[in-house]
Design a protein around this motif. Structure first.
Motif, short mmCIF file in Angstrom:
data_model
loop_
_atom_site.label_atom_id
_atom_site.label_comp_id
_atom_site.label_asym_id
_atom_site.label_seq_id
_atom_site.Cartn_x
_atom_site.Cartn_y
_atom_site.Cartn_z
N ASN A 53 -46.79 -25.30 -20.09
CA ASN A 53 -45.92 -26.35 -19.35
C ASN A 53 -44.56 -25.83 -19.01
OD1 ASN A 53 -47.62 -28.32 -19.88
ND2 ASN A 53 -46.61 -29.26 -21.42
N THR A 100 -41.14 -32.33 -14.90
CA THR A 100 -41.63 -31.51 -15.79
C THR A 100 -41.09 -30.63 -16.60
OG1 THR A 100 -41.33 -29.84 -13.42
CG2 THR A 100 -43.46 -30.96 -13.81
N SER A 104 -41.87 -30.04 -20.34
CA SER A 104 -41.89 -28.72 -20.94
C SER A 104 -41.01 -28.59 -22.19
CB SER A 104 -41.92 -27.71 -19.94
OG SER A 104 -40.51 -27.60 -19.65
#
Length: 145
Positions: A53, A100, A104
């Protein structure tokens, strides 16, 4: 076994479990609450997922930078479009990069990764850069309107 004996045995078991549970610093508890990370998945697979990720978040951020700072400045004069066209693209890419990045970051904390604080500091710097880019893009749109 009486109810009193069962109760005292249950209390003993819960106190021994509490002694085994690792105590977390206040900062760790704060970050876990902020990121809404409840459990810990300290497995090799969870750690690999956190790294994957992170790589995806960095790739998206890199693509955003290439488009925003290289492709658009070159393409705008060639195609003859105004700078206001590039701002919505930059805003969209920045939002994707933030999503994102948060994903992560949560994965790092969920896996109890040993470098979770280092990555948290790194992603905070990335978020500051993205915030500056968002303000710049929004002001471009507002000035153009």
């Amino acid at each position: 076994m009486s109810a009193v004996d069962e109760l005292s045995e249950t209390q003993e078991q819960s106190s021994s479990i509490a002694e085994l549970a690792p105590t977390r610093p206040t900062a760790d508890r704060f970050m876990r609450a902020l990121l809404r990370v409840n459990g810990i998945k300290k497995t090799r697979k969870a750690e690999q997922s956190a790294h994957r990720n992170m790589q995806i978040a960095m790739i998206i951020t890199g693509i955003r930078c290439i488009i925003t700072y290289l492709a658009i400045p070159i393409a705008v004069p060639i195609i003859g479009l105004s700078g206001a066209v590039s701002a919505p693209i930059g805003i969209g890419l920045s939002i994707i990069a933030v999503v994102t990045g948060i994903s992560s970051l949560r994965q790092f904390w969920r896996s109890d990764h040993k470098y979770r604080w280092m990555y948290t500091a790194f992603i905070a710097v990335i978020f500051i850069v993205l915030a500056i880019a968002l303000v710049s893009d929004i002001s471009t749109i507002v000035r153009g309107a």
